[in-house]
Design a protein around this motif. Structure first.
Motif, PDB file in Angstrom:
ATOM      1  N   MET A  90      29.709  -3.356-112.492  1.00  0.00           N
ATOM      2  CA  MET A  90      29.511  -2.553-111.281  1.00  0.00           C
ATOM      3  C   MET A  90      28.616  -3.268-110.269  1.00  0.00           C
ATOM      4  O   MET A  90      27.551  -3.782-110.614  1.00  0.00           O
ATOM      5  N   GLY A  91      29.070  -3.303-109.020  1.00  0.00           N
ATOM      6  CA  GLY A  91      28.249  -3.862-107.952  1.00  0.00           C
ATOM      7  C   GLY A  91      28.387  -5.361-107.752  1.00  0.00           C
ATOM      8  O   GLY A  91      27.683  -5.923-106.915  1.00  0.00           O
ATOM      9  N   VAL A  92      29.300  -6.004-108.481  1.00  0.00           N
ATOM     10  CA  VAL A  92      29.492  -7.449-108.275  1.00  0.00           C
ATOM     11  C   VAL A  92      30.301  -7.681-106.996  1.00  0.00           C
ATOM     12  O   VAL A  92      31.282  -6.978-106.742  1.00  0.00           O
ATOM     13  N   VAL A  93      29.844  -8.636-106.181  1.00  0.00           N
ATOM     14  CA  VAL A  93      30.574  -9.012-104.960  1.00  0.00           C
ATOM     15  C   VAL A  93      30.731 -10.536-104.960  1.00  0.00           C
ATOM     16  O   VAL A  93      29.751 -11.271-105.058  1.00  0.00           O
ATOM     17  N   ILE A  94      31.975 -10.985-104.849  1.00  0.00           N
ATOM     18  CA  ILE A  94      32.261 -12.428-104.836  1.00  0.00           C
ATOM     19  C   ILE A  94      33.008 -12.755-103.552  1.00  0.00           C
ATOM     20  O   ILE A  94      34.071 -12.193-103.266  1.00  0.00           O
ATOM     21  N   GLY A  95      32.430 -13.661-102.745  1.00  0.00           N
ATOM     22  CA  GLY A  95      32.947 -13.929-101.410  1.00  0.00           C
ATOM     23  C   GLY A  95      34.155 -14.855-101.368  1.00  0.00           C
ATOM     24  O   GLY A  95      34.514 -15.491-102.363  1.00  0.00           O
ATOM     25  N   GLU A  96      34.715 -14.941-100.179  1.00  0.00           N
ATOM     26  CA  GLU A  96      36.008 -15.604 -99.970  1.00  0.00           C
ATOM     27  C   GLU A  96      36.055 -17.060-100.429  1.00  0.00           C
ATOM     28  O   GLU A  96      37.036 -17.500-101.023  1.00  0.00           O
ATOM     29  N   THR A  97      34.996 -17.833-100.144  1.00  0.00           N
ATOM     30  CA  THR A  97      35.072 -19.265-100.445  1.00  0.00           C
ATOM     31  C   THR A  97      34.308 -19.634-101.724  1.00  0.00           C
ATOM     32  O   THR A  97      34.022 -20.801-101.959  1.00  0.00           O
ATOM     33  N   ALA A  98      33.995 -18.605-102.520  1.00  0.00           N
ATOM     34  CA  ALA A  98      33.323 -18.879-103.801  1.00  0.00           C
ATOM     35  C   ALA A  98      34.306 -19.518-104.779  1.00  0.00           C
ATOM     36  O   ALA A  98      35.505 -19.221-104.758  1.00  0.00           O
ATOM     37  N   VAL A  99      33.756 -20.396-105.617  1.00  0.00           N
ATOM     38  CA  VAL A  99      34.544 -21.021-106.685  1.00  0.00           C
ATOM     39  C   VAL A  99      33.759 -20.800-107.974  1.00  0.00           C
ATOM     40  O   VAL A  99      32.559 -21.090-108.030  1.00  0.00           O
ATOM     41  N   VAL A 100      34.425 -20.269-108.988  1.00  0.00           N
ATOM     42  CA  VAL A 100      33.763 -19.975-110.263  1.00  0.00           C
ATOM     43  C   VAL A 100      34.505 -20.733-111.365  1.00  0.00           C
ATOM     44  O   VAL A 100      35.731 -20.621-111.473  1.00  0.00           O
ATOM     45  N   GLY A 101      33.757 -21.485-112.157  1.00  0.00           N
ATOM     46  CA  GLY A 101      34.371 -22.320-113.197  1.00  0.00           C
ATOM     47  C   GLY A 101      34.844 -21.519-114.404  1.00  0.00           C
ATOM     48  O   GLY A 101      34.850 -20.290-114.400  1.00  0.00           O
ATOM     49  N   ASP A 102      35.199 -22.240-115.455  1.00  0.00           N
ATOM     50  CA  ASP A 102      35.687 -21.612-116.688  1.00  0.00           C
ATOM     51  C   ASP A 102      34.509 -21.071-117.502  1.00  0.00           C
ATOM     52  O   ASP A 102      33.402 -21.608-117.462  1.00  0.00           O
ATOM     53  N   ASP A 103      34.783 -20.003-118.263  1.00  0.00           N
ATOM     54  CA  ASP A 103      33.841 -19.466-119.258  1.00  0.00           C
ATOM     55  C   ASP A 103      32.519 -19.017-118.650  1.00  0.00           C
ATOM     56  O   ASP A 103      31.477 -19.078-119.313  1.00  0.00           O
ATOM     57  N   VAL A 104      32.568 -18.602-117.414  1.00  0.00           N
ATOM     58  CA  VAL A 104      31.343 -18.094-116.770  1.00  0.00           C
ATOM     59  C   VAL A 104      31.140 -16.637-117.181  1.00  0.00           C
ATOM     60  O   VAL A 104      32.100 -15.870-117.291  1.00  0.00           O
ATOM     61  N   LEU A 105      29.884 -16.295-117.445  1.00  0.00           N
ATOM     62  CA  LEU A 105      29.527 -14.926-117.809  1.00  0.00           C
ATOM     63  C   LEU A 105      28.642 -14.348-116.710  1.00  0.00           C
ATOM     64  O   LEU A 105      27.633 -14.945-116.336  1.00  0.00           O
ATOM     65  N   MET A 106      29.056 -13.193-116.184  1.00  0.00           N
ATOM     66  CA  MET A 106      28.252 -12.529-115.148  1.00  0.00           C
ATOM     67  C   MET A 106      27.964 -11.104-115.595  1.00  0.00           C
ATOM     68  O   MET A 106      28.772 -10.498-116.284  1.00  0.00           O
ATOM     69  N   PHE A 107      26.835 -10.598-115.123  1.00  0.00           N
ATOM     70  CA  PHE A 107      26.513  -9.207-115.386  1.00  0.00           C
ATOM     71  C   PHE A 107      26.640  -8.392-114.089  1.00  0.00           C
ATOM     72  O   PHE A 107      27.194  -8.867-113.098  1.00  0.00           O
ATOM     73  N   ASN A 108      26.118  -7.201-114.114  1.00  0.00           N
ATOM     74  CA  ASN A 108      26.283  -6.290-112.979  1.00  0.00           C
ATOM     75  C   ASN A 108      25.397  -6.661-111.783  1.00  0.00           C
ATOM     76  O   ASN A 108      24.406  -7.363-111.923  1.00  0.00           O
ATOM     77  N   ASN A 109      25.791  -6.161-110.618  1.00  0.00           N
ATOM     78  CA  ASN A 109      24.999  -6.296-109.381  1.00  0.00           C
ATOM     79  C   ASN A 109      24.724  -7.736-108.973  1.00  0.00           C
ATOM     80  O   ASN A 109      23.609  -8.065-108.564  1.00  0.00           O
ATOM     81  N   ILE A 110      25.737  -8.558-109.066  1.00  0.00           N
ATOM     82  CA  ILE A 110      25.590  -9.967-108.672  1.00  0.00           C
ATOM     83  C   ILE A 110      26.298 -10.200-107.350  1.00  0.00           C
ATOM     84  O   ILE A 110      27.374  -9.658-107.110  1.00  0.00           O
ATOM     85  N   ASN A 111      25.684 -11.010-106.496  1.00  0.00           N
ATOM     86  CA  ASN A 111      26.346 -11.444-105.258  1.00  0.00           C
ATOM     87  C   ASN A 111      26.572 -12.938-105.295  1.00  0.00           C
ATOM     88  O   ASN A 111      25.615 -13.697-105.502  1.00  0.00           O
ATOM     89  N   LEU A 112      27.796 -13.366-105.094  1.00  0.00           N
ATOM     90  CA  LEU A 112      28.047 -14.764-104.749  1.00  0.00           C
ATOM     91  C   LEU A 112      28.380 -14.692-103.268  1.00  0.00           C
ATOM     92  O   LEU A 112      29.533 -14.534-102.868  1.00  0.00           O
TER      93      LEU A 112
END
Ligand code: COA
Length: 210
Positions: A90-112
């Motif tokens: 809940m609350g994660v926001v990932i922007g248009e030009t973000a690049v996220v690699g393999d096997d990344v772990l994210m929790f709640n309320n994160i902004n890229l």
């Protein structure tokens, strides 16, 4: 030719990644039917597929629908690797030009997030196997190296080297002992604790802060 699995095989890989990384997951079935963080990645694949084929409005609509369903907003232009797992979500926001690699772990309320109103690369690039703690903000076209760990509530505005741990506001890289030597919550989990999977062999210590 690529050996990237497709369709159901790709989804099964996502579910396996979530099961592996969430000590609280009771079964793969529960993940398939109810994990919003996994569903958000699936919606994003559809939205991104549309976006890349010029169906941008449709891609955006899928992304906004996903946001309503999951509480996670991933811009259809963002590029996500394989087995990315958004835990709680809940609350994660990932922007248009973000690049996220393999096997990344994210929790709640994160902004890229971006820091510029101009078009062009303005969101972060995240390497493979990065762990991003709850509430972290990673802002601008910064690079977070593979195997880095970003602490809960950190605000990252500069590059983070491979394997580094960054905490605080603004986030600073901290020297740290190897996970096996660190006194983490993981080292305090009793054998036979009901929260540990029988097949538990690879959870990162950071996972046990849940
Ligand atoms: C950053 C992190 C990975 C570091 O774990 P670690 O290497 O085991 O580090 P430790 O807990 O031993 O802490 C080491 C130092 O960093 C500080 N620190 C740790 N996490 C911090 C954070 N998020 N913000 C600020 N300082 C932090 C500690 O206070 C300690 O400081 P000290 O050396 O001055 O005493 C971990 O603390 C973290 O934030 N993980 C994210 C977990 C999460 O978001 N869980 C959400 C589940 S819903």
């Amino acid at each position: 030719m690529t050996d990237r699995p497709r369709g159901l095989a790709l989804m099964a890989e996502d579910v396996a990644a979530a099961r592996h990384r969430d000590p609280a997951a009771p079964s793969s079935f529960v993940i398939w039917v109810s994990y919003q963080g996994v569903h958000a990645v699936w919606y994003h694949r559809v939205a991104h597929w549309l976006w890349m084929r010029g169906r941008r409005s449709l891609g955006r609509l899928v992304s906004q629908f996903a946001r309503r369903r999951t509480g996670i907003e991933i811009h259809p232009g963002a590029q996500l690797g394989r087995r990315v797992f958004i835990d709680h979500g809940m609350g994660v926001v990932i922007g248009e030009t973000a690049v996220v690699g393999d096997d990344v772990l994210m929790f709640n309320n994160i902004n890229l997030g971006g820091t510029s109103m101009s078009p062009g690369k303005r969101h972060p690039t995240i390497g493979d196997r990065v762990v991003i703690g709850a509430g972290a903000r990673i802002l601008g076209p910064v690079y977070v190296g593979s195997d880095a760990r970003i602490g809960a509530n950190a605000v990252v505005v500069k590059d983070v080297p491979n394997g580094a741990t960054a905490v605080g506001i603004p986030a600073k890289v901290r020297e740290h002992p190897k996970p096996a030597e660190a006194h983490t919550a993981a080292s305090c989990v009793d054998e036979g604790d009901s929260h540990v999977h029988a097949d538990d062999v690879g959870h990162e210590p950071a996972m046990y802060y849940i």
